[in-house]
Design a protein around this motif. Structure first.
Motif, PDB file in Angstrom:
ATOM      1  N   ALA A 145       0.872  -1.307   0.080  1.00 41.17           N
ATOM      2  CA  ALA A 145       0.078  -0.008   0.067  1.00 41.17           C
ATOM      3  C   ALA A 145       0.906   1.296  -0.019  1.00 41.17           C
ATOM      4  CB  ALA A 145      -1.006  -0.107   1.150  1.00 41.17           C
ATOM      5  N   GLY A 146       2.211   1.160   0.383  1.00 40.89           N
ATOM      6  CA  GLY A 146       3.205   2.290   0.359  1.00 40.89           C
ATOM      7  C   GLY A 146       2.781   3.193   1.710  1.00 40.89           C
ATOM      8  N   GLU A 147       2.261   2.563   2.829  1.00 45.29           N
ATOM      9  CA  GLU A 147       2.186   3.080   4.120  1.00 45.29           C
ATOM     10  C   GLU A 147       3.218   2.821   4.823  1.00 45.29           C
ATOM     11  OE1 GLU A 147       0.042   5.306   4.977  1.00 45.29           O
ATOM     12  OE2 GLU A 147      -1.827   5.236   3.452  1.00 45.29           O
ATOM     13  N   ARG A 148       3.884   3.829   5.465  1.00 39.89           N
ATOM     14  CA  ARG A 148       4.807   3.753   6.728  1.00 39.89           C
ATOM     15  C   ARG A 148       4.239   2.952   7.766  1.00 39.89           C
ATOM     16  NH1 ARG A 148       7.408   9.383   8.451  1.00 39.89           N
ATOM     17  NH2 ARG A 148       5.195   9.682   8.447  1.00 39.89           N
ATOM     18  N   ILE A 149       3.156   2.828   8.349  1.00 43.41           N
ATOM     19  CA  ILE A 149       2.751   2.402   9.483  1.00 43.41           C
ATOM     20  C   ILE A 149       1.288   1.966   9.104  1.00 43.41           C
ATOM     21  CG2 ILE A 149       1.897   4.696  10.463  1.00 43.41           C
ATOM     22  CD1 ILE A 149       2.999   3.505  13.193  1.00 43.41           C
ATOM     23  N   ALA A 150       0.848   1.046  10.027  1.00 42.57           N
ATOM     24  CA  ALA A 150      -0.608   0.414  10.017  1.00 42.57           C
ATOM     25  C   ALA A 150      -1.214   0.478  11.165  1.00 42.57           C
ATOM     26  CB  ALA A 150      -0.537  -1.125   9.543  1.00 42.57           C
ATOM     27  N   LEU A 151      -2.356   0.995  11.422  1.00 43.73           N
ATOM     28  CA  LEU A 151      -2.873   1.038  12.566  1.00 43.73           C
ATOM     29  C   LEU A 151      -3.663  -0.533  12.862  1.00 43.73           C
ATOM     30  CD1 LEU A 151      -5.502   3.814  14.405  1.00 43.73           C
ATOM     31  CD2 LEU A 151      -6.305   1.516  13.621  1.00 43.73           C
ATOM     32  N   VAL A 152      -3.603  -1.041  13.656  1.00 50.99           N
ATOM     33  CA  VAL A 152      -4.070  -2.331  14.264  1.00 50.99           C
ATOM     34  C   VAL A 152      -4.930  -2.362  15.281  1.00 50.99           C
ATOM     35  CG1 VAL A 152      -3.467  -4.676  14.779  1.00 50.99           C
ATOM     36  CG2 VAL A 152      -2.068  -3.235  13.351  1.00 50.99           C
ATOM     37  N   THR A 153      -6.219  -3.061  15.155  1.00 51.69           N
ATOM     38  CA  THR A 153      -7.034  -3.073  16.658  1.00 51.69           C
ATOM     39  C   THR A 153      -7.992  -4.226  16.353  1.00 51.69           C
ATOM     40  OG1 THR A 153      -8.307  -2.324  18.135  1.00 51.69           O
ATOM     41  CG2 THR A 153      -8.875  -1.419  16.093  1.00 51.69           C
ATOM     42  N   PRO A 154      -8.100  -5.517  17.072  1.00 54.55           N
ATOM     43  CA  PRO A 154      -9.244  -6.368  17.175  1.00 54.55           C
ATOM     44  C   PRO A 154     -10.295  -5.966  18.022  1.00 54.55           C
ATOM     45  CG  PRO A 154      -7.420  -7.034  18.598  1.00 54.55           C
ATOM     46  CD  PRO A 154      -7.080  -5.655  18.433  1.00 54.55           C
ATOM     47  N   VAL A 163     -13.995   7.084  16.008  1.00 50.73           N
ATOM     48  CA  VAL A 163     -12.813   7.719  15.842  1.00 50.73           C
ATOM     49  C   VAL A 163     -11.783   7.275  15.196  1.00 50.73           C
ATOM     50  CG1 VAL A 163     -10.897   8.675  17.212  1.00 50.73           C
ATOM     51  CG2 VAL A 163     -13.286   8.851  18.217  1.00 50.73           C
ATOM     52  N   LEU A 164     -11.441   5.873  15.299  1.00 57.18           N
ATOM     53  CA  LEU A 164     -10.219   5.327  14.438  1.00 57.18           C
ATOM     54  C   LEU A 164     -10.756   5.215  12.894  1.00 57.18           C
ATOM     55  CD1 LEU A 164      -9.472   2.353  16.919  1.00 57.18           C
ATOM     56  CD2 LEU A 164      -8.467   4.525  16.887  1.00 57.18           C
ATOM     57  N   GLY A 165     -11.779   4.791  12.736  1.00 51.34           N
ATOM     58  CA  GLY A 165     -12.205   4.902  11.392  1.00 51.34           C
ATOM     59  C   GLY A 165     -11.945   6.183  10.565  1.00 51.34           C
ATOM     60  N   ARG A 166     -12.423   7.495  11.203  1.00 49.26           N
ATOM     61  CA  ARG A 166     -12.227   8.688  10.638  1.00 49.26           C
ATOM     62  C   ARG A 166     -10.683   8.963  10.591  1.00 49.26           C
ATOM     63  NH1 ARG A 166     -16.324  10.047  14.425  1.00 49.26           N
ATOM     64  NH2 ARG A 166     -14.743  11.243  15.693  1.00 49.26           N
ATOM     65  N   ALA A 167      -9.947   8.596  11.428  1.00 55.11           N
ATOM     66  CA  ALA A 167      -8.611   8.687  11.532  1.00 55.11           C
ATOM     67  C   ALA A 167      -7.973   8.169  10.345  1.00 55.11           C
ATOM     68  CB  ALA A 167      -7.875   8.639  12.753  1.00 55.11           C
ATOM     69  N   ILE A 168      -8.338   6.992  10.009  1.00 58.89           N
ATOM     70  CA  ILE A 168      -7.440   6.227   8.848  1.00 58.89           C
ATOM     71  C   ILE A 168      -8.291   5.976   7.383  1.00 58.89           C
ATOM     72  CG2 ILE A 168      -6.362   5.012  10.769  1.00 58.89           C
ATOM     73  CD1 ILE A 168      -8.005   2.744  10.098  1.00 58.89           C
ATOM     74  N   ALA A 203     -10.328  -6.374  13.641  1.00 60.08           N
ATOM     75  CA  ALA A 203     -11.408  -7.254  13.585  1.00 60.08           C
ATOM     76  C   ALA A 203     -12.815  -6.428  12.843  1.00 60.08           C
ATOM     77  CB  ALA A 203     -11.759  -7.745  14.906  1.00 60.08           C
ATOM     78  N   SER A 204     -13.951  -7.198  13.079  1.00 60.17           N
ATOM     79  CA  SER A 204     -14.972  -6.409  12.240  1.00 60.17           C
ATOM     80  C   SER A 204     -15.387  -5.016  12.999  1.00 60.17           C
ATOM     81  CB  SER A 204     -16.366  -7.412  12.702  1.00 60.17           C
ATOM     82  OG  SER A 204     -16.111  -8.412  11.773  1.00 60.17           O
ATOM     83  N   GLY A 205     -14.866  -4.705  14.359  1.00 65.35           N
ATOM     84  CA  GLY A 205     -15.268  -3.520  15.044  1.00 65.35           C
ATOM     85  C   GLY A 205     -14.318  -2.395  14.161  1.00 65.35           C
ATOM     86  N   LEU A 206     -13.334  -2.532  13.661  1.00 59.00           N
ATOM     87  CA  LEU A 206     -12.691  -1.482  12.772  1.00 59.00           C
ATOM     88  C   LEU A 206     -13.282  -1.182  11.694  1.00 59.00           C
ATOM     89  CD1 LEU A 206     -10.213   0.181  12.911  1.00 59.00           C
ATOM     90  CD2 LEU A 206      -8.883  -1.296  11.534  1.00 59.00           C
ATOM     91  N   GLY A 207     -13.968  -2.272  10.810  1.00 58.62           N
ATOM     92  CA  GLY A 207     -14.852  -2.239   9.754  1.00 58.62           C
ATOM     93  C   GLY A 207     -15.941  -1.416   9.890  1.00 58.62           C
ATOM     94  N   LEU A 208     -16.462  -1.465  11.237  1.00 54.99           N
ATOM     95  CA  LEU A 208     -17.532  -0.626  11.420  1.00 54.99           C
ATOM     96  C   LEU A 208     -16.946   0.927  11.542  1.00 54.99           C
ATOM     97  CD1 LEU A 208     -20.573  -0.096  12.675  1.00 54.99           C
ATOM     98  CD2 LEU A 208     -19.325  -0.478  15.133  1.00 54.99           C
ATOM     99  N   GLY A 209     -16.022   1.171  12.198  1.00 53.30           N
ATOM    100  CA  GLY A 209     -15.553   2.593  12.193  1.00 53.30           C
ATOM    101  C   GLY A 209     -15.172   2.991  10.809  1.00 53.30           C
ATOM    102  N   LEU A 210     -14.721   2.130   9.996  1.00 50.57           N
ATOM    103  CA  LEU A 210     -14.596   2.551   8.680  1.00 50.57           C
ATOM    104  C   LEU A 210     -15.849   2.899   7.744  1.00 50.57           C
ATOM    105  CD1 LEU A 210     -11.605   0.218   7.662  1.00 50.57           C
ATOM    106  CD2 LEU A 210     -11.314   2.656   7.840  1.00 50.57           C
ATOM    107  N   ALA A 211     -16.761   1.689   7.899  1.00 52.44           N
ATOM    108  CA  ALA A 211     -18.052   2.036   7.320  1.00 52.44           C
ATOM    109  C   ALA A 211     -18.757   3.256   7.584  1.00 52.44           C
ATOM    110  CB  ALA A 211     -18.895   0.766   7.543  1.00 52.44           C
ATOM    111  N   ARG A 212     -18.715   3.738   8.908  1.00 49.77           N
ATOM    112  CA  ARG A 212     -19.362   4.911   9.493  1.00 49.77           C
ATOM    113  C   ARG A 212     -18.880   6.072   8.960  1.00 49.77           C
ATOM    114  NH1 ARG A 212     -21.333   3.130  15.689  1.00 49.77           N
ATOM    115  NH2 ARG A 212     -23.097   1.567  14.942  1.00 49.77           N
ATOM    116  N   ALA A 213     -17.339   6.101   8.789  1.00 52.09           N
ATOM    117  CA  ALA A 213     -16.631   7.072   8.122  1.00 52.09           C
ATOM    118  C   ALA A 213     -17.288   7.413   6.746  1.00 52.09           C
ATOM    119  CB  ALA A 213     -15.240   6.878   8.370  1.00 52.09           C
TER     120      ALA A 213
END
Length: 424
Positions: free
Chosen positions: A108-117, A210-215, A224-234
């Protein structure tokens, strides 16, 4: 197809869990089984979850399969790709979360990945980098005893650092509480320090938002699916999605017979099998006899054939963890697991040949074996049966089927009856 979000999932039930979460958040979502050879039959969608069976295979194979899926998603317009992992972070010190994360982050060309289950709805939270199941750390919970990937350390910064080629940092609760801009700034600061991954705390759904909007503007994340929720709401905040994505996916009712299969030995599934005995005929496979060469498949299909006309049946290989460990000690972990998966997959194939069109499967590895044996390649996501478990309607198949594929620990005691009622 032009996707708002692409996802690579490391097992089939986890993929269903994530696709269900995205659908509930309003994204028209398709789950594929592996990378589609021809996607012309797939309907338009906002998100696609590519389901792989890569959690417990050699790390180099997991990386190769995940990269193939990521390339397919990018080619269809996915600006952000999420690597979906288990909410208990199932992975040994050799991988596969770390190696796959490293490869997809670099691609992806990213320097860092956010990770949360984290996924508070299912009792998974992360605090100061430690994964909690309900009120206790993962290593003190019953979920620590996964038969393939036992988890003995709740500190995810340590866990991920042992399997990743790069250093791992932490985005703590105090930072998340300050909002998306603070999270994005902390992620950039950790990257400047040379970190290539950051475990993010999340205790409430609002933290996931918050995490979804940030990334969402970045190209890659792990969760896990929780991060998917954050991304979907963003994405929904930007006008992507529809109000009733689940209802639109179901189409006409599906007739035919119904059956259930259970291959998980989790406490939740054992309770669900016991509860189902009051509702339908239940056959418990003798795993020891199966390993000794008995025709368990033939016996199970004969049992079902004699009863399907009157209603659903349940066939279970589920046994207590003590019984499973005894068989594993005698025959080996892989031998026992593969024998059960192969038997239940063959039973599923036989059930479909006998007219079953509504099928409920408990257990992640079992679900993967069943879907592969039936040759199912894509699903539309329908209503949710239990947290993380949607109804799936096959796509691109002349005669549709409805399925429910659940991880062993998901669902309440009445799960099998509830699933069948909703699929009627």
């Amino acid at each position: 197809m032009s996707l708002a979000l692409g996802c690579v999932a490391d097992d089939y039930t986890g993929a269903s869990d994530l696709a269900n979460t995205l659908t509930k958040a309003g994204l028209r979502t398709i789950q594929t089984i592996g990378v589609p050879e021809d996607d012309r039959a797939l309907p338009e969608a906002d998100a696609v979850v590519v389901a792989l069976k890569s959690r417990s295979i050699p790390a180099d194979e997991a990386v190769a399969r995940s990269r193939e899926a990521e390339r397919w998603l990018r080619a269809r317009g996915a600006a952000h790709v999420m690597f979906k992992v288990c909410s208990t972070f199932d992975s040994t010190d050799a991988g596969n979360i770390g190696p796959v994360m490293d490869a997809l982050r670099a691609a992806a060309g990213e320097r860092i990945a956010l990770v949360t289950p984290a996924f508070p709805e299912t009792g998974r939270s992360v605090y100061q980098g430690n994964l909690f199941v309900g009120s206790v750390p993962l290593n003190e919970s019953p979920l620590k005893d996964h038969p393939l990937n036992p988890m003995r350390d709740a500190n995810l910064v340590r866990v991920l650092a042992r399997q990743s080629a790069g250093a791992v940092g932490l985005i703590d609760t105090a930072t998340v509480a300050r909002g998306a801009e603070a999270v994005a700034a902390r992620l950039d600061a950790l990257a400047e320090e040379g970190k290539q991954a950051a475990i993010a705390d999340a205790i409430f759904d609002s933290d996931l938002e918050v995490l979804g909007r940030a990334i969402i503007a970045k190209k890659f994340s792990v969760g896990a699916s929780g991060l998917g929720l954050g991304l979907a709401r963003a994405l929904a905040a930007d006008g992507r999605g529809t109000r009733d994505a689940a209802g639109a996916a179901m189409g006409e009712p599906v007739g035919g017979a119904a059956a259930c299969l259970a291959g998980s030995c989790s406490q939740a599934t054992l309770q669900q099998v016991a509860a189902a005995e009051a509702q339908m005929p239940v056959l418990r496979l003798d795993t020891a006899a199966l390993l000794a060469g008995a025709d368990a498949v033939g016996e199970a299909l004969a049992f079902a054939e004699a009863r399907l006309a009157a209603g659903p049946v349940l066939i279970a290989s589920s046994a207590t963890p003590e019984a499973v460990r005894a068989l594993q000690a005698e025959h080996g972990v892989d031998t026992v697991g593969h024998a059960i998966e192969a038997a239940l997959a063959a039973i599923a194939e036989g059930l479909v040949a006998r007219g079953v069109r509504r099928l409920v499967v408990a257990g992640g590895e079992t679900s993967g074996a069943v879907v592969d044996r039936l040759g199912l390649r894509a699903f539309l996501l329908g209503p949710e049966i239990a947290a993380g478990v949607p109804i799936l309607r096959t796509a691109g198949r002349p005669e549709p089927m409805l399925l429910a594929l659940k991880s062993g620990n998901f669902g309440g005691p009445d799960f099998f009856g509830r699933a069948l009622d909703m699929m009627a």
